[in-house]
Design a protein around this motif. Structure first.
Motif, PDB file in Angstrom:
ATOM      1  N   GLU A  67      -6.080  -3.552  -0.860  1.00 15.01           N
ATOM      2  CA  GLU A  67      -6.424  -3.489   0.562  1.00 15.01           C
ATOM      3  C   GLU A  67      -5.818  -2.256   1.216  1.00 15.01           C
ATOM      4  N   ASP A  68      -4.558  -1.931   0.853  1.00 16.99           N
ATOM      5  CA  ASP A  68      -3.902  -0.754   1.423  1.00 16.99           C
ATOM      6  C   ASP A  68      -4.598   0.528   0.976  1.00 16.99           C
ATOM      7  N   VAL A  69      -4.919   0.623  -0.305  1.00 19.07           N
ATOM      8  CA  VAL A  69      -5.589   1.818  -0.814  1.00 19.07           C
ATOM      9  C   VAL A  69      -6.953   1.958  -0.152  1.00 19.07           C
ATOM     10  N   TYR A  70      -7.730   0.880  -0.124  1.00 15.35           N
ATOM     11  CA  TYR A  70      -9.056   0.942   0.492  1.00 15.35           C
ATOM     12  C   TYR A  70      -8.938   1.323   1.967  1.00 15.35           C
ATOM     13  N   GLY A  71      -8.032   0.660   2.669  1.00 17.86           N
ATOM     14  CA  GLY A  71      -7.895   0.881   4.109  1.00 17.86           C
ATOM     15  C   GLY A  71      -7.351   2.239   4.485  1.00 17.86           C
ATOM     16  N   SER A  72      -6.674   2.928   3.559  1.00 16.90           N
ATOM     17  CA  SER A  72      -6.121   4.235   3.885  1.00 16.90           C
ATOM     18  C   SER A  72      -6.877   5.390   3.239  1.00 16.90           C
ATOM     19  N   LYS A  73      -7.678   5.111   2.214  1.00 11.90           N
ATOM     20  CA  LYS A  73      -8.349   6.198   1.494  1.00 11.90           C
ATOM     21  C   LYS A  73      -9.856   5.998   1.381  1.00 11.90           C
ATOM     22  N   CYS A  74     -10.269   4.917   0.782  1.00  9.65           N
ATOM     23  CA  CYS A  74     -11.673   4.718   0.375  1.00  9.65           C
ATOM     24  C   CYS A  74     -12.616   4.440   1.534  1.00  9.65           C
ATOM     25  N   PHE A  75     -12.089   3.828   2.583  1.00  9.41           N
ATOM     26  CA  PHE A  75     -12.942   3.410   3.697  1.00  9.41           C
ATOM     27  C   PHE A  75     -13.716   4.567   4.318  1.00  9.41           C
ATOM     28  N   ALA A  76     -13.144   5.765   4.284  1.00 10.56           N
ATOM     29  CA  ALA A  76     -13.772   6.903   4.954  1.00 10.56           C
ATOM     30  C   ALA A  76     -15.197   7.132   4.455  1.00 10.56           C
ATOM     31  N   CYS A  77     -15.417   6.972   3.165  1.00  2.00           N
ATOM     32  CA  CYS A  77     -16.768   7.156   2.615  1.00  2.00           C
ATOM     33  C   CYS A  77     -17.494   5.828   2.411  1.00  2.00           C
ATOM     34  N   HIS A  78     -16.760   4.808   1.967  1.00  2.00           N
ATOM     35  CA  HIS A  78     -17.409   3.552   1.606  1.00  2.00           C
ATOM     36  C   HIS A  78     -17.668   2.622   2.792  1.00  2.00           C
ATOM     37  N   ASP A  79     -17.201   2.979   3.985  1.00  2.14           N
ATOM     38  CA  ASP A  79     -17.603   2.258   5.198  1.00  2.14           C
ATOM     39  C   ASP A  79     -18.774   2.958   5.882  1.00  2.14           C
ATOM     40  N   THR A  80     -18.937   4.259   5.613  1.00  2.00           N
ATOM     41  CA  THR A  80     -19.952   5.046   6.317  1.00  2.00           C
ATOM     42  C   THR A  80     -21.120   5.476   5.437  1.00  2.00           C
TER      43      THR A  80
END
Length: 142
Positions: A67-80
């Motif tokens: 959750e920490d990795v996703y919320g700080s790194k991956c979300f930028a591309c994988h949420d948009t």
């Protein structure tokens, strides 16, 4: 003797005046403080002021959660969907990827694929942290 004393006094006065003339104004001092180096390079085995604080700061407290990795790194591309990244939660976009198998997805995350660079935007993530994050993303996308 008087001439020598006078020369010494004039030299001292000149040095004092030169020091005053060349000192920084408050505005210049603020600029100098802003642009001063934030750290220094230390060579192992040599004394280095502040080296302990840097070494202590670099020590990790353990692996980060997915959750920490996703919320700080991956979300930028994988949420948009940036750079063609499949959005987390979009089962249709993830289905063909999931069909390739978890091992392939983790390999793509570690080594990069398409518009995604190796390790995405988490160059300091361990393989285990990346695998856990991929598993989390797949879980949220089925």
């Amino acid at each position: 003797m008087v001439k020598t004393t006078l020369r010494v006094l004039l030299s001292v006065a000149a040095l004092f005046i030169a020091g005053t003339v060349w000192s920084l104004t408050p505005a210049e001092q603020k600029i100098a403080d802003r642009i001063k180096p934030v750290g220094q390079v230390c060579v192992e085995g040599e004394e280095c002021e502040g080296a302990q604080a840097v070494a202590t700061a670099a020590v990790s407290s353990g692996p980060r959660s997915a959750e920490d990795v996703y919320g700080s790194k991956c979300f930028a591309c994988h949420d948009t969907g940036a750079a063609g990244a499949p959005k987390v939660g979009d089962a249709a976009a993830w289905a063909p990827r999931v069909d390739q198998g978890l091992e392939t997805l983790v390999s793509h995350a570690i080594n990069g694929i398409g518009g995604m660079p190796p390790r995405g935007t988490c160059s300091d993530c361990s393989d285990e942290e990346i695998q856990a994050t991929v598993e989390l993303m797949v879980e949220r996308s089925q």
